[in-house]
Design a protein around this motif. Structure first.
Motif, PDB file in Angstrom:
ATOM      1  N   ALA A  48      32.301  31.241  42.619  1.00 46.92           N
ATOM      2  CA  ALA A  48      32.687  31.111  41.123  1.00 46.92           C
ATOM      3  C   ALA A  48      32.529  31.934  39.881  1.00 46.92           C
ATOM      4  O   ALA A  48      32.915  32.279  38.918  1.00 46.92           O
ATOM      5  N   LYS A  53      34.370  31.048  37.289  1.00 47.43           N
ATOM      6  CA  LYS A  53      35.671  30.369  37.436  1.00 47.43           C
ATOM      7  C   LYS A  53      34.610  29.052  37.694  1.00 47.43           C
ATOM      8  O   LYS A  53      32.959  28.988  37.820  1.00 47.43           O
ATOM      9  N   GLN A 194      39.375  36.018  34.082  1.00 49.36           N
ATOM     10  CA  GLN A 194      39.473  35.217  33.351  1.00 49.36           C
ATOM     11  C   GLN A 194      40.831  35.593  33.144  1.00 49.36           C
ATOM     12  O   GLN A 194      41.147  33.827  32.935  1.00 49.36           O
ATOM     13  N   ASP A 197      44.789  31.284  35.377  1.00 51.25           N
ATOM     14  CA  ASP A 197      44.039  29.950  35.964  1.00 51.25           C
ATOM     15  C   ASP A 197      43.993  29.728  37.496  1.00 51.25           C
ATOM     16  O   ASP A 197      43.346  29.097  37.975  1.00 51.25           O
ATOM     17  N   SER A 198      43.866  30.377  38.425  1.00 53.40           N
ATOM     18  CA  SER A 198      43.907  30.800  39.516  1.00 53.40           C
ATOM     19  C   SER A 198      43.557  31.610  40.584  1.00 53.40           C
ATOM     20  O   SER A 198      44.511  32.474  39.441  1.00 53.40           O
ATOM     21  N   CYS A 216      39.257  30.199  43.665  1.00 56.50           N
ATOM     22  CA  CYS A 216      38.556  29.977  42.094  1.00 56.50           C
ATOM     23  C   CYS A 216      39.479  29.678  41.096  1.00 56.50           C
ATOM     24  O   CYS A 216      40.538  30.014  40.790  1.00 56.50           O
ATOM     25  N   GLY A 217      39.079  29.100  40.157  1.00 59.13           N
ATOM     26  CA  GLY A 217      39.920  28.148  39.585  1.00 59.13           C
ATOM     27  C   GLY A 217      38.469  27.378  38.244  1.00 59.13           C
ATOM     28  O   GLY A 217      37.823  27.346  38.725  1.00 59.13           O
ATOM     29  N   SER A 218      39.550  25.668  37.747  1.00 57.45           N
ATOM     30  CA  SER A 218      38.743  24.922  37.354  1.00 57.45           C
ATOM     31  C   SER A 218      38.224  23.789  38.072  1.00 57.45           C
ATOM     32  O   SER A 218      39.144  24.051  39.207  1.00 57.45           O
TER      33      SER A 218
END
Length: 294
Positions: A48, A53, A194, A197-198, A216-218
């Motif tokens: 991450a 992320k 960047q 979203d994923s 990786c993401g939120s």
């Protein structure tokens, strides 16, 4: 004796380094399905951080990484726009449709791996017409496998992000070889990730860990992807044995990808001198060499 052949079929035939084997032997373990494997947790935090992320999720393969991501972004009957040469469309057994009921809408890849933004916009379908699937997602690939390892530059990623935002769409990046792209461009991988979203990336290609990929993401996205990983059978137990090699890969193997790129150019230059081989040297940007026979 005949010299041992060098296997050039794929960067997936790499073998773990001695440092990886030691790390696997010594890995501290727990049950990752309960979130209790400290080595997996460390790998996910490192991934991450490298991709800029909030969170990450360790999965067995790149195919599962992409499928779990699409399942998290889309519902059954939704549509995902992707390149006609994308790995997700060509080489992942139609999983998004077979498992998720997600309709793939293809747009032609340009030779540089990009999708023409006008064609992407023309492919977007809204939710107001009951005859159409609803477009929910745009998928990109960086580097682009079937386009000779082409690199998608940051400005293009930003342009696709802007288009996605205008229509309320999500953006997924199949970044199986995103560190190759970052090394070739001389930018951090987080810069390329960047706008998405994923993003998924593989540990078992040029980074030479034996197994595994990361999504990786939120925090919220990874929470959803964890459920999809379970659905797909990707919940492993003492997976720190595998994650340990991934940590070594991220800490020691990224910078040396430039050697792979140079070797690919040397190989391509030699092949280009052979009669009957058609090869465009300008397209050799990273570690993939594709040529044709006359």
């Amino acid at each position: 004796m005949m010299p041992k052949a060098i296997d050039l079929r794929s960067d997936t035939v790499t073998l773990p380094t001695p440092a990886m084997r030691r790390a696997m032997f010594e890995a501290e373990l727990g049950d990752d399905v309960y979130g209790e494997d400290p080595t997996v947790n460390r790998l996910e935090a490192l991934a991450a951080q490298r991709l800029g992320k909030e969170a990450a999720l360790f999965v067995p393969s790149g195919t599962m990484a992409n499928l779990a991501s699409l399942l998290t972004h889309c519902q059954r009957g939704d549509e995902a726009i992707m390149g006609h040469l994308s790995h997700t469309f060509l080489f992942e057994a139609g999983g998004s449709a077979a498992v998720g009921g997600i309709h793939p809408r293809t747009v032609h890849n340009q030779p540089d791996g990009t999708l023409d933004l006008g064609e992407v916009e023309g492919a977007i379908r809204g939710a107001d017409n009951p005859h159409y699937p609803r477009t929910r997602l745009i998928c990109l690939e960086n580097t682009h496998n079937r386009c000779s390892g082409a690199v998608l530059p940051p400005r293009y990623m930003v342009e696709v992000r802007s288009l996605a935002d205008r229509y309320g769409l999500a953006l997924h990046l199949d970044g199986a070889r995103i560190f190759d792209a970052a090394v070739a461009l001389g930018v951090p991988a987080a810069t390329l990730a960047q706008p998405a979203d994923s993003v998924s990336f593989c540990l078992s290609k040029g980074l030479c860990a034996p197994v595994g990929s990361l999504i990786c993401g939120s925090e919220a996205f990874i929470h959803g992807a964890r459920r999809q990983r379970k659905l797909l059978g990707g919940g492993m137990r003492q997976a720190g044995i595998l994650a340990a090699a991934g940590i070594v890969a991220l800490e020691t193997m990224i910078d040396r990808l430039a050697e792979d790129h140079e070797n690919a150019r040397r190989l391509a230059a030699g092949l280009a001198t052979l009669p009957g081989i058609m090869l465009d040297m300008e397209r050799i940007q990273t570690n993939i060499v594709i040529f044709e026979l006359e």
